[in-house]
Design an enzyme around this catalytic site. Structure first.
Site, short mmCIF file in Angstrom:
data_model
loop_
_atom_site.label_atom_id
_atom_site.label_comp_id
_atom_site.label_asym_id
_atom_site.label_seq_id
_atom_site.Cartn_x
_atom_site.Cartn_y
_atom_site.Cartn_z
N GLU A 47 0.82 -1.22 0.00
CA GLU A 47 0.00 0.00 0.00
C GLU A 47 0.85 1.27 0.00
OE1 GLU A 47 -3.23 0.77 -0.45
OE2 GLU A 47 -3.51 -1.33 -0.93
N HIS A 49 3.78 1.73 -1.55
CA HIS A 49 4.15 1.99 -2.95
C HIS A 49 2.93 2.49 -3.74
CE1 HIS A 49 7.17 -1.30 -1.99
NE2 HIS A 49 7.94 -0.28 -2.33
N GLN A 160 8.08 8.65 2.97
CA GLN A 160 8.60 9.24 4.21
C GLN A 160 9.03 8.13 5.19
OE1 GLN A 160 9.10 12.43 5.27
NE2 GLN A 160 9.68 11.62 7.29
N LYS A 161 8.51 6.92 4.98
CA LYS A 161 8.87 5.78 5.83
C LYS A 161 10.39 5.60 5.89
CE LYS A 161 8.80 1.28 7.14
NZ LYS A 161 10.07 0.89 6.57
N GLN A 165 16.80 7.81 3.95
CA GLN A 165 17.01 7.64 2.50
C GLN A 165 16.50 8.88 1.75
OE1 GLN A 165 16.21 3.98 0.02
NE2 GLN A 165 14.29 5.01 -0.39
N VAL A 188 2.40 4.90 5.12
CA VAL A 188 1.10 4.21 5.21
C VAL A 188 1.20 3.18 6.33
CG1 VAL A 188 -0.53 2.71 3.99
CG2 VAL A 188 0.64 4.56 2.76
N SER A 198 7.92 -3.92 2.78
CA SER A 198 8.07 -5.20 2.07
C SER A 198 8.60 -6.28 3.00
CB SER A 198 9.03 -5.04 0.88
OG SER A 198 8.56 -4.02 0.04
N ARG A 199 9.31 -5.87 4.06
CA ARG A 199 9.91 -6.86 4.96
C ARG A 199 8.91 -7.40 5.98
NH1 ARG A 199 14.73 -3.55 3.90
NH2 ARG A 199 16.29 -4.94 3.01
#
Ligand code: PAF
Length: 299
Positions: A47, A49, A160-161, A165, A188, A198-199
């Site tokens: 979600e 992405h 922003q997560k 980076q 999100v 993803s992890r």
């Protein structure tokens, strides 16, 4: 060179593996007056992405998503081999979201034999994630530089997560005069507060419960800040304690400036709370701005 289309409910997306072909498609779109939005990803789309892709879709007339699990940003003992790669599902999601082009190069095309050029952003990359994952940001800055050259977009979207980076990429784009805009999109969260990642698929039900300690720590520290606590040490200790009580092996919990990632003491509204830790074999990060926007007017 391989190229195919996926149809999802009538939607068509072009998948391009070849670097020159991808660049040409973007140049053609720009020549036709289209505003090109770019969402770089490592696939395993979730979600988070999709929120980037939807924003790009709203703001741009040609949307490119890259799917490339970048080997240079993984350390020797990290999860490169087991990183999820549900490629067909990712392409279908892109088709469903109305993406125009998926760029999915091979590692050999991105890093051919003899490859020897890397991008180092100094200072900010030495702290927190940079200290825990030596070489990680060098790999990120290098691949993002390459992607920005191959996909000459008007605007690129990042979550922003991955706040550090994002700060590294903003610094690099400013320092190296990349002619594109960087847009950050909010983290999100699942309904229980866990930031989507993803992890998260690595977590069993017990570990997933433990992982909630990250967001609980952040939101509790923000409540303390709102109640008047300004000490970096007090906020850091509080976050660390909540994470440890949840069974998380803490890497860091701190209050930082969101651009430089220097610690901020006393904490201010402009600062960012950051946390990282390991649940079993899985390393998770999260962050929360101390600034809370006022509620939207209802009239
Ligand atoms: O955030 C990610 O998914 C990756 O770090 C990025 C920016 C696509 C570079 O590989």
């Amino acid at each position: 060179m391989q190229q195919f289309h996926t149809v999802y409910g009538g939607a068509v997306v072009e998948v391009v593996r070849d670097l020159q072909r991808a660049r040409q498609a973007v140049l053609t779109a720009r020549a036709a007056g289209k505003r090109v939005g770019f969402v770089p990803t490592m696939g395993a789309l979730h979600e988070g992405h999709l929120s980037l892709i939807r924003r790009a879709r709203r703001e741009c007339s040609f949307v490119v998503v890259s799917i490339f699990v970048n080997p240079t940003q993984f350390g020797p003992n990290e999860d490169l081999d087991r990183y999820p790669r549900p490629f067909q599902r990712d392409v279908q999601l892109c088709a469903r979201e109305g993406v125009d082009l998926v760029f999915a190069p091979s590692p050999e095309a991105m890093y051919p034999a003899g490859y020897s050029t890397y991008v180092d952003v100094e200072g900010i990359t030495e702290r927190y994630e940079g200290a825990c994952r030596p070489g990680h940001f060098r790999g990120v800055a290098t691949v993002v530089t390459k992607l920005f050259h191959i996909i000459p977009a008007d605007v690129a979207y990042f979550g922003q997560k991955d706040a550090q980076q994002l700060a590294v990429i903003r610094r690099m784009v400013a320092d190296l005069n990349f002619p594109l805009e960087i847009v950050a999109c909010d983290t999100v969260r699942d309904p229980d507060g866990l930031a989507v990642s993803s992890r998260n698929v690595y977590l069993d039900p017990q570990q997933r419960r433990s992982a909630l300690g990250l967001s609980r720590a952040l939101f509790e520290a923000r409540r303390r800040f709102q109640a008047g606590e300004r000490s970096r040490e007090a906020l850091g200790t509080l976050m660390r304690r909540i994470m440890e009580q949840s069974g998380i092996a803490v890497d860091y919990a701190d209050v930082v400036d969101p651009e430089s990632f220097e610690p901020v003491d006393p904490a201010t509204e402009q600062a960012l709370l950051i946390v990282a830790g390991r649940v079993g074999q899985t390393r998770l990060i999260d962050n929360l701005p101390l600034w809370t926007p006022p509620p939207e007017p209802t009239h």
